[in-house]
Enzyme design. Structure first.
Site: not given
Length: 589
Positions: A437-438
């Site tokens: 998610e980053g």
């Protein structure tokens, strides 16, 4: 090893004593009847499910893992039944839209439930977590026909969701993705391409699996401005929701991972799969960010959940494990919890987890306010705070969770390195939360490069003013002096660092070099604020409060004395600028 104990008592303390949950809910249309008593009953039941159903599957699921047989995913023994029980008990729709069958309870209760599920079984929690994120993207951006067909079945848990962003050559830079979407005469699209790292990409729970896929239309401009978002189901449903023909997508392989072995992380092939556009053409990244931002907050809670489970088990072990003499030499063999360095490790994990939980409650309350408050100005202010905290929660909580897992493993010594004690799984599982998610570096750059300039650079100072107000009132409370003073000093460092970064906003190297240190400085200072609020509340609760509440001032004193001093070094590093980082050429490495 000791069993996981859901920290419901601490959660209720935060709601009732620290953040005035009843008053907050009473001001939000639709939540007027939500109160601490209701929250307690929900969280107690959620905790029971996590501890009694999900935790027993954690180690066995890790050892068995998900596997691919004849092109279909098979999840570990017990997962299918646990997911069915989870859905039938209504947990899938806890905060779901009531218009589509959800219970519509506050995000605050959802996030606390997510923590307990993550503590008990991180791999399992991704199935409902990703589904919820997908429903939010569909609910905000899809047309009414798609919402009517998909949302009731996803909110109920009958169908699950996944998001398909990453490709072999397009990770953080999604502008490089090549998956294609060809328009069809009936308004659908044919999706062709391969995605990697797709959590929950396939499973054997039954029902449909709804993929949200980023792809390019034939006329798409280059870069991120040419990305569109498509809903691509595993099975093509009829108008009544019954499952029809198998769509043209398949799991080509399962990734072989360091951790979360029970979670099927898939290589997904889309071979002319039928999909439907969500939102506007070429605006897919904006629509997907609805899901991504929700998932980033969820991943932060995953980090907290793993850290809480790890420090609980390490503490129980330290009370039982006999090694070494007492400090005064009077006893030849004592529990290792009596040794200062063991206490340092346990207390570090405890103050990071308790502080993160408090910040998660405050952030979730801001989400509830942003979604429902009748005053637009209040909604916008709360929404700004959520935007500011999203990278902090994702990156700091997952860093803290991993650090706590490693410290907890260290408490067990050699036993911590052995599989049957369970601690090494926490270390392996927690590691992914810092990446997906980053990555946390990307989150830090989002904070310095995007969030600090928001509201003409006034968003962070608006939050700092809120912290100062709390510190001023707390300074008058006997017994809160240590944490109040230390937090005020940390806030001074944070404000100086913020001004330094904003004054050099035109230099991308400055923000990039400062980013990771700045995010940690921001997070530790904010946790100091949370510890100040918890200390004041605990002192007000008095001697009759539960032991977990009475210990808060002592934990806050440890946080002030042993954790907040890190902010001195973090500020110095930030103010030293990027020169030492950028001095070498690439060939010099």
């Amino acid at each position: 090893m000791a069993n996981y104990v859901p920290p419901v008592e601490d959660m209720i303390f935060l709601l009732s004593n620290v953040f005035d949950f009843d008053r907050q809910m009473a001001a939000l249309p639709g939540f007027e009847e939500v109160n601490t008593d209701l929250a307690a009953s929900v969280l107690e039941e959620a905790g029971k499910f996590a501890a009694e159903v999900l935790e027993p599957l954690n180690r066995s699921g890790d050892e068995e893992g998900s596997r691919l047989e004849n092109g279909e995913v098979v999840t570990p023994k017990g997962f299918k039944e646990a997911y069915k029980a989870f859905s039938e008990a209504g947990w899938s729709g806890l905060s779901g839209d009531p218009d589509y069958g959800g219970q519509g309870l506050p995000r605050t209760l959802q996030i606390l439930t997510d923590e307990m599920v993550s503590s008990a079984n991180l791999s399992f929690g991704l199935f409902p977590g990703l589904t919820r994120g997908a429903t939010e993207a569909i609910g905000h951006h899809a047309g009414e026909d798609l919402k009517a067909l998909y949302l009731p079945r996803m909110i109920s848990g009958e169908w699950t969701g996944a998001m398909a962003l990453t490709e072999a050559s397009a990770g953080t830079d999604l502008g490089l993705l090549t998956t294609r979407a060809e328009p069809q005469d009936d308004g659908s699209y044919r999706i062709t391409g391969t995605k990697i790292f797709i959590s929950s990409g396939d499973q054997d729970f039954g029902g449909n699996i709804v993929h949200l896929v980023l792809a390019r239309l034939p006329d798409a401009p280059k870069g991120v401005k040419g990305i569109s978002l498509f809903l691509v189901p595993k099975f093509l449903p009829d108008a009544d929701g019954s499952l029809g023909a198998r769509n043209g997508l398949s799991a080509g392989a399962l990734e072989h991972k360091m951790g979360i072995h029970a979670q099927p992380t898939c290589v997904m092939n889309y071979d002319g799969a039928t999909g439907w556009l969500i939102g506007e053409p070429h605006r897919g990244l904006a629509a997907m960010f609805t899901m991504m931002n929700a998932e980033r907050l969820f991943v932060g809670i995953e980090g907290l959940g793993v850290g809480e489970a790890a420090v609980q088990k390490a503490t129980a072990y330290a009370k039982e494990r006999l090694q070494g003499r007492s400090l005064d030499g009077s006893r030849p063999l004592v529990p290792i919890i009596e040794h200062p360095d063991v206490r340092r490790m346990l207390l570090t994990g405890r103050v990071l987890c308790d502080g993160a939980r408090a910040l998660s409650v405050w952030t979730a309350l801001q989400m509830d306010i942003a979604g429902r408050h009748p005053d637009a100005g209040v909604r916008n202010a709360a929404d700004g705070f959520v935007a500011l905290m999203t990278p902090v929660v994702k990156a700091a909580f997952t860093d803290f969770g991993f650090e706590t897992a490693v410290l907890s493993q260290q408490v067990l010594g050699g036993h911590g390195y052995i599989r049957e004690w369970g601690m090494e799984q926490f270390v392996r599982d927690a590691r992914i939360t810092q990446i997906y998610e980053g990555t946390n570096g990307v989150q830090a750059m989002d904070l310095t490069g995007r969030k600090l300039p928001m509201e003409d650079g006034e968003l962070a100072p608006r939050f700092f003013a809120l912290v100062k107000e709390s510190l001023q009132s707390a300074a008058l409370v006997p017994g809160a002096e240590a944490i109040t003073t230390a937090t005020a000093q940390a806030l001074d460092r944070l404000e100086r660092s913020t001004a330094h970064i904003l004054a050099r906003a035109e230099d991308p190297a400055e923000a990039g070099a400062a980013a990771t240190d700045y995010l940690r400085l921001f997070a530790l200072t904010t946790l100091g604020w949370c510890w100040t609020k918890m200390t004041v509340a605990a002192l007000s609760a008095g001697a009759d409060a539960a032991p977990a509440i009475r210990r808060k001032p002592a934990l806050a004193a440890f946080f002030a004395a042993r954790i907040l001093p890190q902010t001195l070094a973090l500020e110095a590093s930030i103010l030293n600028g990027p020169d030492s980082l950028m001095a070498l050429t690439a060939d010099d490495f």
